[in-house]
Design an enzyme around this catalytic site. Structure first.
Site, PDB file in Angstrom:
ATOM      1  N   HIS A 194       0.832  -1.206   0.000  1.00 38.27           N
ATOM      2  CA  HIS A 194       0.000   0.000   0.000  1.00 38.27           C
ATOM      3  C   HIS A 194       0.868   1.258   0.000  1.00 38.27           C
ATOM      4  CE1 HIS A 194       1.198   0.415   4.167  1.00 38.27           C
ATOM      5  NE2 HIS A 194       0.904  -0.868   4.317  1.00 38.27           N
ATOM      6  N   ASP A 252       4.310  -4.936   3.617  1.00 35.30           N
ATOM      7  CA  ASP A 252       5.751  -5.168   3.713  1.00 35.30           C
ATOM      8  C   ASP A 252       6.045  -6.547   4.293  1.00 35.30           C
ATOM      9  OD1 ASP A 252       4.729  -4.462   6.195  1.00 35.30           O
ATOM     10  OD2 ASP A 252       6.171  -2.865   6.583  1.00 35.30           O
TER      11      ASP A 252
END
Length: 429
Positions: free
Chosen positions: A59, A336
Site C-alpha cells: 500500500h 511489507d
C-alpha cells in the site's frame, strides 16, 4: 506493516502440478538436443509473447501504526493529509472471495482505537500514499498499455482480477493504482476481492496459523536482546529519551521514521541521525523472526500465497483451461510483511525494508516458435534473477522448481498450521 502481525482457493492438484512441470522439463530437454533450439544461446526476446502479468504491491504511505511513547517526540498527523487527489477518484465494490458481502475488518477496528497527535487514526492512507499508488498505476499503464499493447486502455473485468487484504488503506491504494493504470476509464464494475481475517493468506497469518504462532512466539522480543541489536536499540532509545522499559523496538522506530520522512514531517534529530541503522536493525529483527533456515516457518508465512501465484501460471500454461478462467492481469494488494518473506523465498531479498507503494511484478511469456514458457521478475521496476534461474528470463520449469520448496496447497497449509494445536491437544494441554 500490519500491527500484531509479528506476534502471537484457487488451487491446482499436486498431480497436475507434477505432470505439467514434467512436460515443461521434457520439452526443454527435447529442444536442447541436436536439431532443437539450443537453450545455451540467449533467447530472442522479439519472439516472446506476453501472456500474463501478476503484480504484488505494498500500500501507499500512511500514518504510523503505533505512536512513539513521548508526546514531545510525536509529530502532528492532521486531517489535511487525508485529502483525496481528484485524479485518483474511482468507484469500486468490495466482496468476499465468493462474491458475497465484504467481511468485517478487525484490523481497521483496531486502528480506529488509536488516535494520533493531530487527530488522524493509526494506519490511514494519506494523500501522499494515494499519489504514490496513482504513479505506480501510471507506470504499469506505460508498460502494459502504451509500450506493449497488452491490456485494454480502459478497465475490463474480463482482463483483470483484483484481490486485497481486507484493510481500508489497501483497498484505497488499489483504487488509486487502478485510476492511474486505466485513467479512471472502465467498461464494467471494479470488484476487489477480500478474505476473512481467519483465512487470509496475503500476509503471514500469525494469529490464526497456530503452528506459525508457536514457532515465532517470543522471537520479536528476543530479537531486541541479540548482540548488536540490543546495544544499538539502547543507544537510540537513550538519545530519544525513551525509557528502557517502554516496548519500543526497531520495528516501531522504523514505522514512525518512514512515515514521517515520506510526508516531510519534522522527525526528531535522533531518528534522523540513526536513520540507516534503524532500517538495517529493523530488517535484522524481521529476519530473526522469519529465519532463513526455518523452511516450515517460511512455508506457513507465504506458502499459500505462492501457491495462488503458481496456480495462476499453471492455468495459463494448461491448454485445457477455458479463457474465461484466466485473466491477463492479477493485482494483489499486500504489505511489507508479505513482500519480505516472498522475496526471501525467491532468493531476491535485497536486505532493505520494502518501501511504501513498492511492487513485485511477475510476467509470463511464451516463445512463439518453440512454445516454451518463461517467467520474468521485476522488483521496484528492476529486473531480478530468481534463485535457481540462469538469468532474468527464467524457464518456467526452473522457476516452479524454485518456489516448490515453499509453496503450500490449502490442504497442506491447514494441516501444517494445526500441527502445534493438535500436538497440544494430544498432550492434554
Amino acid at each position: 506493516m500490519i500491527s500484531r502481525v509479528f506476534k502471537l482457493r484457487m488451487w491446482a492438484p499436486v498431480g497436475v502440478l507434477t505432470s505439467l512441470t514434467y512436460c515443461l522439463h521434457q520439452r526443454r530437454v527435447a529442444l536442447a538436443e541436436p536439431g532443437g533450439a539450443d537453450q545455451q544461446n540467449p533467447v530472442d526476446r522479439n519472439l516472446l509473447e506476453l501472456k500474463m502479468v501478476q503484480v504484488v504491491f505494498r500500500h501507499g504511505a500512511r500514518s504510523p501504526l503505533k505512536p512513539l511513547p513521548q508526546e514531545d517526540q510525536q509529530v502532528e498527523w492532521k486531517s489535511q493529509l487525508l485529502e483525496v487527489p481528484p485524479q485518483t477518484q474511482l468507484e469500486y465494490t468490495v466482496t468476499n472471495l465468493a462474491g458475497g458481502p465484504k467481511p468485517h475488518s478487525p484490523f481497521d477496528s483496531q486502528y480506529h482505537e488509536t488516535t494520533l497527535k493531530g487527530g488522524m487514526f493509526a494506519g490511514q492512507l494519506t494523500k501522499v500514499g494515494m499519489e504514490q499508488m496513482f504513479a505506480l498505476g501510471e507506470r504499469l499503464r506505460k508498460n502494459y498499455v502504451e509500450d506493449i499493447p497488452f491490456l485494454s486502455p480502459t478497465f475490463n473485468p474480463l482482463e483483470v482480477f483484483i484481490r486485497s487484504t481486507n484493510i481500508y488503506r489497501n483497498l484505497e491504494s488499489t483504487r488509486c493504482l487502478l485510476a492511474g493504470l486505466f485513467q479512471r476509464q472502465k467498461e464494467g464494475p471494479i470488484v476487489i476481492h477480500t478474505d476473512e481475517a481467519s483465512s487470509e493468506v496475503l500476509y503471514p497469518n500469525y494469529q490464526y496459523c497456530w503452528n506459525l504462532q508457536k514457532r515465532t512466539r517470543g522471537r520479536r522480543q528476543a530479537a531486541s536482546l541479540q548482540p548488536g541489536i540490543s546495544e544499538d536499540l539502547k543507544k537510540v532509545k537513550e538519545g530519544m529519551g525513551i525509557a528502557s522499559s517502554d516496548e519500543v523496538d526497531f520495528l516501531v522506530l522504523l514505522d514512525n521514521m518512514a512515515a514521517e520522512q515520506v510526508h516531510s514531517l519534522p522527525s526528531c534529530p535522533t531518528l534522523k541521525r540513526f536513520a540507516w541503522m534503524i532500517e538495517q536493525r529493523a530488517v535484522d529483527t524481521a529476519l530473526y523472526i522469519l529465519q532463513w533456515e526455518d523452511r516450515e516457518g517460511l512455508q506457513m508465512a507465504v506458502g499459500p500465497f505462492l501457491h495462488i501465484l503458481e496456480s495462476n501460471l499453471l492455468k495459463v500454461v494448461d491448454p485445457a483451461t477455458p479463457p474465461s478462467k484466466t485473466r491477463k492481469l492479477y493485482l494483489y494488494a499486500a504489505h511489507d510483511v508479505t513482500l519480505m518473506p516472498l522475496l526471501m523465498t525467491l532468493g531476491i531479498f535485497d536486505h532493505k525494508w520494502p518501501p511504501f507503494a513498492v511492487d513485485l511484478t511477475m510476467e509470463l511469456y511464451q516463445h512463439r516458435e518453440s512454445k516454451e514458457w518463461f517467467v520474468q521478475l521485476y522488483y521496484r521496476g528492476k529486473e531480478q534473477v530468481p534463485k535457481g534461474c540462469p538469468d532474468g528470463l527464467c524457464p518456467l520449469d526452473k522457476f516452479l522448481n524454485t518456489i516448490s520448496v515453499y509453496t503450500l496447497s490449502p490442504e497442506k497449509y491447514h494441516m501444517l498450521c494445526s500441527e502445534a494445536q493438535m500436538m497440544g491437544l494430544g498432550n492434554g494441554e
